[in-house]
Each structure stands twice: as C-alpha cells, then as structure tokens.
Design an enzyme around this catalytic site. Structure first.
Site, PDB file in Angstrom:
ATOM      1  N   GLU A  85      -5.033  15.134  -0.663  1.00 29.04           N
ATOM      2  CA  GLU A  85      -4.063  15.711   0.535  1.00 29.04           C
ATOM      3  C   GLU A  85      -3.415  16.981   0.572  1.00 29.04           C
ATOM      4  O   GLU A  85      -2.956  17.513   1.636  1.00 29.04           O
ATOM      5  CB  GLU A  85      -2.787  14.679   0.477  1.00 29.04           C
ATOM      6  CG  GLU A  85      -3.117  13.178   0.767  1.00 29.04           C
ATOM      7  CD  GLU A  85      -3.945  12.505  -0.277  1.00 29.04           C
ATOM      8  OE1 GLU A  85      -3.619  12.881  -1.615  1.00 29.04           O
ATOM      9  OE2 GLU A  85      -4.893  11.530   0.120  1.00 29.04           O
ATOM     10  N   ASN A  86      -3.657  17.787  -0.662  1.00 29.07           N
ATOM     11  CA  ASN A  86      -3.292  19.171  -0.521  1.00 29.07           C
ATOM     12  C   ASN A  86      -3.986  19.994   0.155  1.00 29.07           C
ATOM     13  O   ASN A  86      -3.297  21.266   0.455  1.00 29.07           O
ATOM     14  CB  ASN A  86      -3.362  19.743  -2.231  1.00 29.07           C
ATOM     15  CG  ASN A  86      -2.351  19.125  -3.004  1.00 29.07           C
ATOM     16  OD1 ASN A  86      -2.415  18.760  -4.385  1.00 29.07           O
ATOM     17  ND2 ASN A  86      -1.146  18.616  -2.575  1.00 29.07           N
ATOM     18  N   LEU A 124       3.776   7.450  -7.306  1.00 27.40           N
ATOM     19  CA  LEU A 124       2.548   7.818  -7.912  1.00 27.40           C
ATOM     20  C   LEU A 124       1.708   8.734  -7.051  1.00 27.40           C
ATOM     21  O   LEU A 124       0.749   9.474  -7.606  1.00 27.40           O
ATOM     22  CB  LEU A 124       1.768   6.587  -8.412  1.00 27.40           C
ATOM     23  CG  LEU A 124       2.248   5.934  -9.632  1.00 27.40           C
ATOM     24  CD1 LEU A 124       1.455   4.524  -9.754  1.00 27.40           C
ATOM     25  CD2 LEU A 124       2.106   6.730 -10.820  1.00 27.40           C
ATOM     26  N   ASP A 126       4.851  18.287 -10.954  1.00 25.98           N
ATOM     27  CA  ASP A 126       5.453  18.148  -9.747  1.00 25.98           C
ATOM     28  C   ASP A 126       6.420  19.415  -9.753  1.00 25.98           C
ATOM     29  O   ASP A 126       7.217  19.107 -10.648  1.00 25.98           O
ATOM     30  CB  ASP A 126       5.717  16.943  -8.895  1.00 25.98           C
ATOM     31  CG  ASP A 126       6.039  16.995  -7.742  1.00 25.98           C
ATOM     32  OD1 ASP A 126       5.761  17.987  -6.979  1.00 25.98           O
ATOM     33  OD2 ASP A 126       6.870  16.126  -7.195  1.00 25.98           O
ATOM     34  N   GLY A 127       6.793  20.161  -8.705  1.00 22.18           N
ATOM     35  CA  GLY A 127       7.974  20.835  -8.793  1.00 22.18           C
ATOM     36  C   GLY A 127       7.603  22.408  -8.950  1.00 22.18           C
ATOM     37  O   GLY A 127       8.675  23.044  -8.885  1.00 22.18           O
ATOM     38  N   GLY A 174       7.004  24.292  -6.468  1.00 25.92           N
ATOM     39  CA  GLY A 174       7.656  25.226  -5.142  1.00 25.92           C
ATOM     40  C   GLY A 174       8.978  25.184  -5.438  1.00 25.92           C
ATOM     41  O   GLY A 174       9.487  26.228  -5.205  1.00 25.92           O
ATOM     42  N   ARG A 175       9.387  24.066  -5.760  1.00 26.70           N
ATOM     43  CA  ARG A 175      10.960  24.331  -6.039  1.00 26.70           C
ATOM     44  C   ARG A 175      11.464  24.991  -6.884  1.00 26.70           C
ATOM     45  O   ARG A 175      12.137  25.736  -7.108  1.00 26.70           O
ATOM     46  CB  ARG A 175      11.670  22.693  -6.199  1.00 26.70           C
ATOM     47  CG  ARG A 175      11.786  21.908  -4.939  1.00 26.70           C
ATOM     48  CD  ARG A 175      11.905  20.243  -5.310  1.00 26.70           C
ATOM     49  NE  ARG A 175      10.354  19.831  -5.523  1.00 26.70           N
ATOM     50  CZ  ARG A 175      10.263  18.629  -5.803  1.00 26.70           C
ATOM     51  NH1 ARG A 175      11.142  17.867  -6.068  1.00 26.70           N
ATOM     52  NH2 ARG A 175       8.928  18.203  -6.008  1.00 26.70           N
ATOM     53  N   TRP A 176      10.764  25.135  -8.109  1.00 25.87           N
ATOM     54  CA  TRP A 176      10.980  26.011  -9.258  1.00 25.87           C
ATOM     55  C   TRP A 176      11.008  27.457  -8.737  1.00 25.87           C
ATOM     56  O   TRP A 176      12.035  28.081  -9.084  1.00 25.87           O
ATOM     57  CB  TRP A 176      10.161  25.805 -10.326  1.00 25.87           C
ATOM     58  CG  TRP A 176      10.277  26.679 -11.644  1.00 25.87           C
ATOM     59  CD1 TRP A 176      10.871  26.307 -12.789  1.00 25.87           C
ATOM     60  CD2 TRP A 176       9.694  28.195 -11.900  1.00 25.87           C
ATOM     61  NE1 TRP A 176      11.080  27.407 -13.826  1.00 25.87           N
ATOM     62  CE2 TRP A 176      10.150  28.262 -13.122  1.00 25.87           C
ATOM     63  CE3 TRP A 176       9.058  29.215 -10.941  1.00 25.87           C
ATOM     64  CZ2 TRP A 176       9.994  29.728 -13.506  1.00 25.87           C
ATOM     65  CZ3 TRP A 176       8.774  30.350 -11.446  1.00 25.87           C
ATOM     66  CH2 TRP A 176       9.374  30.591 -12.826  1.00 25.87           C
ATOM     67  N   ARG A 194       6.038  30.606  -3.689  1.00 28.45           N
ATOM     68  CA  ARG A 194       5.211  29.342  -4.209  1.00 28.45           C
ATOM     69  C   ARG A 194       4.353  29.732  -5.033  1.00 28.45           C
ATOM     70  O   ARG A 194       4.179  28.920  -6.313  1.00 28.45           O
ATOM     71  CB  ARG A 194       4.993  28.619  -3.095  1.00 28.45           C
ATOM     72  CG  ARG A 194       5.950  27.712  -2.117  1.00 28.45           C
ATOM     73  CD  ARG A 194       5.329  27.218  -1.171  1.00 28.45           C
ATOM     74  NE  ARG A 194       4.695  26.044  -1.711  1.00 28.45           N
ATOM     75  CZ  ARG A 194       5.133  24.711  -1.981  1.00 28.45           C
ATOM     76  NH1 ARG A 194       6.525  24.756  -1.960  1.00 28.45           N
ATOM     77  NH2 ARG A 194       4.507  23.847  -2.655  1.00 28.45           N
TER      78      ARG A 194
HETATM   79  C1  FPP Z   1       2.952  20.346  -7.239  1.00 28.50           C
HETATM   80  O1  FPP Z   1       3.928  21.245  -7.348  1.00 28.50           O
HETATM   81  C2  FPP Z   1       1.894  20.914  -7.726  1.00 28.50           C
HETATM   82  C3  FPP Z   1       0.671  21.319  -7.455  1.00 28.50           C
HETATM   83  C4  FPP Z   1       0.218  20.780  -6.088  1.00 28.50           C
HETATM   84  C5  FPP Z   1      -0.283  22.133  -8.226  1.00 28.50           C
HETATM   85  C6  FPP Z   1      -0.343  21.794  -9.528  1.00 28.50           C
HETATM   86  C7  FPP Z   1      -0.989  22.843 -10.334  1.00 28.50           C
HETATM   87  C8  FPP Z   1      -0.453  23.626 -11.508  1.00 28.50           C
HETATM   88  C9  FPP Z   1       0.487  23.148 -12.349  1.00 28.50           C
HETATM   89  C10 FPP Z   1      -1.190  24.738 -11.998  1.00 28.50           C
HETATM   90  C11 FPP Z   1      -2.447  24.436 -12.752  1.00 28.50           C
HETATM   91  C12 FPP Z   1      -3.530  24.418 -11.979  1.00 28.50           C
HETATM   92  C13 FPP Z   1      -4.796  24.138 -12.179  1.00 28.50           C
HETATM   93  C14 FPP Z   1      -5.749  24.071 -10.862  1.00 28.50           C
HETATM   94  C15 FPP Z   1      -5.253  23.929 -13.327  1.00 28.50           C
HETATM   95  P1  FPP Z   1       4.386  21.325  -5.640  1.00 28.50           P
HETATM   96  O2  FPP Z   1       3.823  22.537  -5.016  1.00 28.50           O
HETATM   97  O3  FPP Z   1       4.375  20.200  -4.680  1.00 28.50           O
HETATM   98  O4  FPP Z   1       6.166  21.624  -5.780  1.00 28.50           O
HETATM   99  P2  FPP Z   1       7.039  21.071  -4.791  1.00 28.50           P
HETATM  100  O5  FPP Z   1       7.155  19.736  -4.277  1.00 28.50           O
HETATM  101  O6  FPP Z   1       8.343  21.636  -5.419  1.00 28.50           O
HETATM  102  O7  FPP Z   1       6.598  22.174  -3.439  1.00 28.50           O
END
Ligand code: FPP
Length: 253
Positions: free
Chosen positions: A68-69, A196, A21-22, A24-26, A34
């Site tokens: 849900e994504n 979770l 997770d994170g 997008g924030r990164w 993003r």
């Molecule tokens: C959550 O961060 C991350 C995801 C929904 C995608 C995870 C994908 C990867 C780590 C890349 C590898 C991918 C594959 C398909 C092998 P977020 O986007 O929700 O971050 P945020 O909460 O900061 O917005």
C-alpha cells in the site's frame, strides 16, 4: 555453527517480526523532512539486526515497504527504493561475513529489473549461511501473499499435480513467501499504533504482539530487550490450556 531453525535460548523468541513505524512522526517532531526519518530508520534497522543476533533471536522479519506504500508521494517512494538499494549494496558483505542469510518477501514483479536482480544476488550470495535469517518484507502485503499462494495451489490442482483435497494449512504455508521459515513468535510495532497493517497475517496466527511507544528511528538494543522481556512474561497456549487450567481440569475429572 547454530542454524536459524535451531531453538533459540529458552524464553527468547526464535522469530521476531517488526513493523518499523513512526519514521515520519519522528522527523516531523524535529522539523525535519520525512526522508530524514527514513534515513535514520535504516540506522535503527542496523541496530535491530545486531541486537537480535546478540540476544539469541534466530530470524528477524522487517516490514520495509508495504504493497500500500505506493500511494505515498513519488519522491518518498523513490527514496525508500533507494534506501533498500543502499542497504543491500552497503551492508551485504558484512551481513554475509556474520553468517546472515538474506531473504526478501513480497511481490518482486512490482519492482524494476535492476532491483530484482540486486535482491536475487543478495539471496544467492547468502543462501548457504545458517547463523541468522534476515527477512526483508518489501512491496509486501499479507493478503496479496495469501492470494498468490492460493493461485499457485489452484494452478497445481488444475494441472492435475495435486487433488483439491490436498490443500490444507500446511499446503498453504508451503506456498507463502515465508515457506521454510518458522512462524513469528513475536511481532513488535513501534510508534504506539496497535494493528498489523497487512503484515504476516497468516504466519502471525499465534504470535505475541508487543507495541512500543517509541518511533522507529529511536529503536535500539534497550527497546529490543524490553520487547523480549515482555515476550518472556507472556504465557503462550496455542489454543490449549495453560498449566494452571490444565491442572484444574485434571483435578476435576
Ligand atoms: C513507516 O513509518 C515506515 C516505512 C513505511 C518505511 C520503513 C523503512 C525503514 C525503517 C528504513 C529501512 C528501509 C529499507 C528499505 C531497508 P511512516 O513513514 O509510516 O511513519 P509515520 O506513520 O510516522 O508517517
């Protein structure tokens, strides 16, 4: 050759689940789009697989795309699907050479036939490997997985294959996408969020949870070591008594 179902070294979790997770924030913190966070997230995933192998973990399950994504903007969904494809196409040969068995969990029916075939080929190619299991959760949701398992069991009962009384916890586990894999001992979530989010809800019944305050693209071997060190400090009781409480109970009786 060591099999993934062999015990990991003492104090090391055999199966680690990761909620990456994170991204997008990164990216936002750096004024980047993003998708750049996701691209760097894939690099972090490669570091995580390497670190897990080197540190004695046998199985790693990564949450790459949740059921849900799909509600994210279409371009972001397309980018994540593309990343999965890129990962399989670019990294599969090396994973195979390293003895990694790849498995994808989640609802395949929601994916286009081309990606389904790619995932099936990856599983087929690596099915005989026994050094390490990499489980990619894609279009995955634990509630949906449990519902699919329940539906299959109901169908087997309706067909007269098994009596309803045969449905116990082992029977349910045997119908989950993770059938045959050990339950996760440790679940790591990055970004500081502490939940979770529909990841391995059944399998994580006794998992230790470690929440790291860094965003996924910053995940590296040191972060994996920190999570494993925290895990090694935990006392796992599986509903029983810890050694001290057991001693006290014995002395009192
Ligand atoms: C959550 O961060 C991350 C995801 C929904 C995608 C995870 C994908 C990867 C780590 C890349 C590898 C991918 C594959 C398909 C092998 P977020 O986007 O929700 O971050 P945020 O909460 O900061 O917005």
């Amino acid at each position: 050759m060591t099999a993934p179902d062999e015990a990991a070294p003492a104090g090391v979790p055999r199966h680690v689940g990761v909620i990456m997770d994170g991204n997008g924030r990164w990216a936002a913190a750096r004024g980047l789009p993003r998708f750049e966070g996701h691209r760097r997230g894939l690099e972090a995933l490669r570091r995580a697989v390497r670190a897990a192998q080197e540190l004695g973990v046998r199985c790693l399950t990564v949450y790459s795309f949740s059921s849900e994504n799909w509600s994210r903007p279409q371009e972001e969904v397309a980018f994540l699907l593309g990343l999965l494809e890129r990962f399989v196409r670019n990294d599969l040969a090396e994973l195979h050479r390293a003895g990694v068995r790849v498995r994808v969990i989640g609802d395949r029916d929601g994916l286009v036939p081309e990606i389904r075939a790619l995932l099936e080929d990856a599983e087929q190619l690596t099915r005989g490997n026994d050094r390490f299991d990499l489980v990619v959760a894609f279009n995955y949701g634990a509630r949906q997985e449990i519902a699919r398992a329940a539906r299959r069991l109901a169908e087997r009962v309706a067909a007269g294959e098994i009596p309803a009384s045969a449905i116990d916890a082992d029977a349910v586990a045997g119908e989950l996408d993770t059938a045959g894999l050990p339950d996760p001992d440790l679940i790591i979530r990055t970004s500081g969020e502490q939940r979770l989010s529909n990841f391995l809800l059944w399998q994580a019944a006794y998992a230790e949870l470690v929440f790291l305050p860094l965003n996924w693209p910053d995940f590296d071997r040191a972060a994996m070591e920190a999570a494993l060190a925290e895990y090694a400090r935990r006392e796992r009781r599986f509903g029983g008594l810890g050694p001290e409480a057991a001693r006290a109970a014995r002395n009192a009786s």
